[in-house]
Design an enzyme around this catalytic site. Structure first.
Site, short mmCIF file in Angstrom:
data_model
loop_
_atom_site.label_atom_id
_atom_site.label_comp_id
_atom_site.label_asym_id
_atom_site.label_seq_id
_atom_site.Cartn_x
_atom_site.Cartn_y
_atom_site.Cartn_z
N GLY A 226 43.34 32.57 36.83
CA GLY A 226 44.49 32.14 37.63
C GLY A 226 44.63 30.63 37.56
N THR B 258 44.52 28.25 39.87
CA THR B 258 43.55 27.42 40.61
C THR B 258 42.22 27.42 39.86
OG1 THR B 258 44.66 28.10 42.63
CG2 THR B 258 42.55 26.97 42.88
N ASP C 210 44.83 35.60 46.02
CA ASP C 210 46.25 35.59 46.41
C ASP C 210 46.39 35.52 47.91
OD1 ASP C 210 47.57 35.95 43.79
OD2 ASP C 210 46.26 37.71 43.76
N GLY D 145 44.25 39.66 42.08
CA GLY D 145 44.88 40.48 41.06
C GLY D 145 46.27 40.01 40.68
N GLY D 146 46.72 38.92 41.34
CA GLY D 146 48.03 38.38 40.96
C GLY D 146 48.11 38.07 39.48
N GLU E 34 37.23 40.59 37.36
CA GLU E 34 36.87 39.65 38.43
C GLU E 34 35.93 40.31 39.43
OE1 GLU E 34 40.80 38.71 39.79
OE2 GLU E 34 40.77 36.75 38.81
O1 DER Z 1 44.57 37.20 39.62
C1 DER Z 1 43.76 36.68 40.40
O2 DER Z 1 42.91 37.33 41.04
C2 DER Z 1 43.85 35.20 40.63
O3 DER Z 1 42.60 34.67 40.99
C3 DER Z 1 44.86 35.01 41.74
O4 DER Z 1 44.46 35.83 42.79
C4 DER Z 1 44.99 33.58 42.19
O5 DER Z 1 45.78 32.95 41.25
P1 DER Z 1 46.37 31.48 41.53
O6 DER Z 1 45.17 30.59 41.70
O7 DER Z 1 47.15 31.18 40.29
O8 DER Z 1 47.22 31.58 42.77
#
Ligand code: DER
Length: 230
Positions: A29, A31, A86, A97-98, A105
Site C-alpha cells: 500500500g 503508506t 484501511d 485489503g484495499g 499480508e
Molecule cells: O491493502 C492493504 O492492506 C493496505 O495496507 C491498505 O490497507 C492501506 O493502504 P494505504 O496505505 O495505501 O492506505
C-alpha cells in the site's frame, strides 16, 4: 501536512522500531511504500535486515531498492511486520485489503512476533465498517459463495451490499489467483465473530479483518505522531 507527508512521517516513526539483524514482514500500500523507501535508504547505509514482501508489487519495490528479500519457507518466523491499514478500530482490529494483498499480508503478519500498523490519523475509527471489507474468494462456485456470504450477514443481523472488485472492467485477480468481493456491512461491532463466520464459508479464502495481530498503531496527524498499543 498533505497525505504523502503524513505517510512519510508514519513510515519514519516505524523505522525507529527496526533493528539491525531483524527479519521483517514488509507491507503493501501507499503508506507501506513510504516506509519501504525510507528502509531502502537505511539499508544503503548499512542496516542489515531481510524482508518477506506481502505482494509482488512490494517485492518489486524492495528489489529496486536493494532490500534483501527472503520468504516464509526460508524464514518462517519474523521479528516484526510493518504494514498499513484501511481502518483501525478498537483493540487495533483492522480492516485491510484495499490494495488487494490481504491474504499474504495476514500470512506474513501471523508469522511475525509483532505487527506495527502505520497510517494517517483518519484511518482511526470508533467502529470498523465504514470502509468496505475486502473478502478474498475462489472464482469456482462464486455465485454460491456470494449467497452464503449474504446468508451469514443476515444471520448476524448485519446489512450487506457488495460488489466484485474490478480492474479494467474484469474481475481483479490477487497474487494468489483469487477474486475480491468488497462487502459493506455497515458497522462491524464484533469483528472477530464476523471474521470467523465468513472464514467458515468454503469459497472464502480470507477476509481483510485483522484481529489480535497488530500490537502497535502509529498514526500521523496534523499535530504529529500518536501511537496506540493493542
Ligand atoms: O491493502 C492493504 O492492506 C493496505 O495496507 C491498505 O490497507 C492501506 O493502504 P494505504 O496505505 O495505501 O492506505
Amino acid at each position: 501536512l498533505d497525505a504523502k507527508a503524513l505517510k512519510i512521517a508514519a513510515g519514519q516513526a516505524a523505522l525507529e522500531h527496526v533493528e539491525d539483524g531483524m527479519k521483517l514482514g514488509i507491507g503493501t500500500g501507499s503508506t507501506a511504500e513510504e516506509f519501504i523507501r525510507l528502509l531502502g535508504v537505511r539499508v544503503g547505509e548499512g542496516l542489515k535486515v531481510v524482508g518477506v514482501p506481502t505482494s509482488e508489487r512490494t517485492a518489486a519495490l524492495c528489489r529496486q531498492l536493494s532490500i534483501p528479500l527472503t520468504d516464509l519457507d526460508e524464514t518462517p518466523r519474523l521479528d516484526l511486520t510493518i504494514d498499513g491499514a484501511d481502518e483501525i478500530g478498537p483493540e487495533l482490529a483492522l480492516i485491510k485489503g484495499g490494495g488487494g494483498a490481504l491474504l499474504r499480508e495476514k500470512i506474513v503478519a501471523s508469522a511475525s512476533r509483532r505487527m506495527i500498523v502505520i497510517a494517517d490519523e483518519s484511518k482511526h475509527v470508533a467502529t470498523l465498517g465504514r470502509f468496505p471489507l475486502p473478502v478474498e474468494v475462489v472464482p469456482f462456485g462464486l455465485r454460491a459463495t456470494l449467497l452464503a456470504i449474504e446468508k451469514t450477514a443476515e444471520r448476524l443481523g448485519l446489512s450487506l451490499t457488495h460488489e466484485m472488485r474490478l480492474a479494467d472492467g474484469k474481475p481483479f485477480v490477487t497474487d494468489g489467483g483469487h477474486f475480491i468481493l468488497d462487502a459493506s456491512f455497515g458497522r462491524i461491532p464484533e469483528p472477530r465473530a464476523l471474521a470467523q463466520a465468513l472464514n467458515g464459508i468454503p469459497g472464502v479464502v480470507e477476509t481483510g479483518l485483522f484481529t489480535g495481530l497488530a500490537s502497535l498503531a502509529i498514526l500521523a496527524g496534523g499535530d504529529g505522531i500518536r501511537t496506540i498499543d493493542a
